[in-house]
Design an enzyme around this catalytic site. Sequence first.
Site, PDB file in Angstrom:
ATOM      1  CG  HIS A   1       5.984  15.302  33.602  1.00 33.00           C
ATOM      2  ND1 HIS A   1       5.824  16.350  32.722  1.00 33.00           N
ATOM      3  CD2 HIS A   1       5.991  15.827  34.850  1.00 33.00           C
ATOM      4  CE1 HIS A   1       5.748  17.477  33.427  1.00 33.00           C
ATOM      5  NE2 HIS A   1       5.847  17.172  34.719  1.00 33.00           N
TER       6      HIS A   1
ATOM      7  CE1 TYR B   1       4.545  24.389  37.613  1.00 30.75           C
ATOM      8  CE2 TYR B   1       5.899  23.315  35.954  1.00 30.75           C
ATOM      9  CZ  TYR B   1       4.913  23.252  36.916  1.00 30.75           C
ATOM     10  OH  TYR B   1       4.281  22.061  37.170  1.00 30.75           O
TER      11      TYR B   1
END
Length: 365
Positions: free
Chosen positions: A148, A261
């Site tokens: 990220h 997730y």
Amino acid sequence: MYRAFATLSAACLYVMLIASFTTSAWAGVVAKKVAEGFYVPWSIGFLPDGAILVTDRDGELWRIDSQGAKTQISGLPQVVAKGQGGLLDVLIPRDFERTRHLFLSYSAQQGRGSGTAIVRAQLKPEATQLTGVKQIFQMTRGSSGGRHFGGRMVEAPDGTLFLTVGERGDRPSAQDLRRHNGSVIRINPDGSVPADNPFTGHAGIAPEIWSYGHRNPQGAALDGSGQLWVNEHGARGGDEVNRIHKGANYGWPVIAYGRHYTGLKIGEGTAKPGMEQPEHYWDPSIAPSGMTFYDGDLFPDWRGDAFVGSLKFDYIARLSGDPLREVQQIKLPQTLRVRDIRTGPDGAIWFLSEGQGALYRLVPD
């Protein structure tokens, strides 16, 4: 329109790249391979002499000439090529022909961790080495891990620079205005802070921040009016396209359209007062990457539409209308993991296939 160096002479040189490269047609378009042999190609930049720069995430910068030959450019800053980090975007500003300055975003060493940074450097005509390399921005320290980074740059109509910065996997930091994590920052070309930034002069706030509450924005582009747009990765679902407003909060990780997730809910839901809604979102996620608003002449029906590469489903998404909605998926054998996509001075749509390690040019069939 604000694409640099869209001159007739440069366009003619780009046309020379068409000959003798692999082609494949689909749905009225054909993709022509221009160069190959990259490891993880990340960004495309168009030089005014018709050459093209391509960054490779492992720390290599390449110049592609009008015959498709590759030359490596040396003199880059020290790049931490780890996980999703490395050498990221290249930005060639509108005044490049006069100043010979370009900008590179990359992951820089920060103690035991690393963070998104920008250098300004000069590339003189026919040179194979950058000179005058100077770091003009580095995100606040304190992040580790290899994910990220964001890293996409855009030159604004007024010559200031936008840079997307991911939250580095530290979700709460995207709401912490003391840090650059999870933001779009805006700086002057010398790295100074513009006086009209939304938080300039506010004690305890990083003054470079233009907008915040982003997760991992890896695509950014201006539309024909000069409006900045950003696309960003969600978690499991909830990839977003956002119209960027000065000082606005885009919600991550308080609101989101996806889930963790693990399947668990993210934050407080999909909306909250004071937080912006996405213009468009994808569920399931497509893993959006580079972005461009088409303003060329080769595809007149596409003029003004947005194009976004997909790293997950290996296609180019075309978005149109107000609000923007996905209206077409352009999928060719070469579109495996589309990392960057640009409108070229020749009116073609250029893209990098990370899976193929190659640069392609999309034209009408």
